[in-house]
Design a protein around this motif. Structure first.
Motif, PDB file in Angstrom:
ATOM      1  N   ALA A 161       3.606   0.282 -10.159  1.00 43.33           N
ATOM      2  CA  ALA A 161       2.277   0.832  -9.956  1.00 43.33           C
ATOM      3  C   ALA A 161       2.145   1.234  -8.502  1.00 43.33           C
ATOM      4  CB  ALA A 161       1.193  -0.179 -10.333  1.00 43.33           C
ATOM      5  N   SER A 184      -0.929   3.102  -5.641  1.00 47.86           N
ATOM      6  CA  SER A 184      -2.242   3.666  -5.379  1.00 47.86           C
ATOM      7  C   SER A 184      -2.117   4.787  -4.361  1.00 47.86           C
ATOM      8  CB  SER A 184      -3.194   2.585  -4.844  1.00 47.86           C
ATOM      9  OG  SER A 184      -3.391   1.572  -5.789  1.00 47.86           O
ATOM     10  N   PHE A 242      -3.787  11.182 -11.971  1.00 49.77           N
ATOM     11  CA  PHE A 242      -3.773   9.719 -12.015  1.00 49.77           C
ATOM     12  C   PHE A 242      -3.579   9.306 -13.471  1.00 49.77           C
ATOM     13  CE2 PHE A 242      -4.423   8.814  -7.662  1.00 49.77           C
ATOM     14  CZ  PHE A 242      -5.053   9.955  -7.167  1.00 49.77           C
ATOM     15  N   ARG A 290       2.396   3.293 -13.159  1.00 50.03           N
ATOM     16  CA  ARG A 290       0.976   3.625 -13.214  1.00 50.03           C
ATOM     17  C   ARG A 290       0.510   4.092 -11.851  1.00 50.03           C
ATOM     18  NH1 ARG A 290      -1.127  -0.963 -15.075  1.00 50.03           N
ATOM     19  NH2 ARG A 290      -2.032  -1.684 -13.106  1.00 50.03           N
ATOM     20  N   GLU A 340      -2.545   5.027  -9.617  1.00 54.19           N
ATOM     21  CA  GLU A 340      -3.980   4.756  -9.575  1.00 54.19           C
ATOM     22  C   GLU A 340      -4.602   5.404  -8.354  1.00 54.19           C
ATOM     23  OE1 GLU A 340      -3.771   0.310 -11.621  1.00 54.19           O
ATOM     24  OE2 GLU A 340      -3.653   0.499  -9.431  1.00 54.19           O
TER      25      GLU A 340
END
Lengths: 120, 105
Positions: free
Chosen positions: B8, B10, B81, B101, B103
């Motif tokens: 993941a 960001s 996203f 993922r 984000e």
């Protein structure tokens, strides 16, 4: 552009057979350029490839599921189907049908997916 | 077997990000990348490691061969996203990486 649409029961009891159909439009399952494939995704998890059928009738299944899976095709209805026998809760997943290019195995058209829950 | 990293990350709109997919054995350029929005089917972005699927924005790019591959998204847009998966294309059974993922920060 080939369009795919899965259909079938959303709830199956443990030990029974899961049966799904993928209706194909915008293309023919008799086309030699594609394998007609099934993929599943357990809730919140990654993608698991199940297997394919070719218009010649040849099939290939993921060894992890091979003993329980059958994929068949119906050229008269332009659809193909998936059966999974002896299901358990571990077979609860979103099931996708897709076209898989014979030349390089990319999955370039997908159905929207259908959630199948295995529960009594 | 394919291993993606990170699992993941960001980022902000306008950023550039890179996702890596490593294969346990050499697969030449037989790799594809997919994007999956929540509740939607995966969408093919790139195949043959670096060939952009028709209709996919040019801010997506792929690179690599052998055992290490990257997907780069430049100038992130809000619709980017999502979760990204790699898939090896060199043999059956097909398999996928575990997903990354992406984000919004």
């Amino acid at each position: 552009q080939v369009q795919l649409q899965e259909s079938g029961p959303g709830l199956v009891k443990p030990s029974q057979t899961l049966s799904l159909t993928c209706n194909v439009s915008g293309g023919s399952i008799s086309s030699g350029g594609y394998f007609w494939s099934w993929i599943r995704q357990h809730p919140g998890k990654g993608l698991e490839w199940i297997g394919y059928i070719h218009y010649t009738g040849n099939t290939y299944y993921n060894p992890s599921l091979k003993s329980r899976v059958t994929i068949s095709g119906d050229t008269s209805k332009n659809q193909f189907s998936l059966k999974v026998n002896s299901v358990t809760a571990a077979d609860t997943a979103v099931y996708y049908c897709a076209t898989q290019a014979v030349t390089d195995a990319r999955l370039d058209n997908w159905g929207q997916g259908t959630l199948v829950t295995v529960s009594s | 077997q394919l291993t993606q990293s990170p699992s993941a990350l960001s980022a902000s709109v306008g950023d550039s990000v890179t996702i890596t997919c490593r294969a346990s054995q050499a697969i030449s350029s037989f790799l594809a990348w997919y994007q999956q929005q929540p509740g939607k089917a995966p969408k093919l972005l790139i195949y043959a490691a670096s060939t952009l699927q028709s209709g996919v924005p040019s801010r997506f790019s792929g690179d690599g061969s052998g055992t290490e591959f990257t997907l780069t998204i430049s100038s992130l847009q809000p619709e980017d996203f999502a979760t990204y998966y790699c898939q090896h294309l060199n043999s059956y059974p097909s398999s996928f990486g575990q997903g990354t993922r992406l984000e919004i920060k």
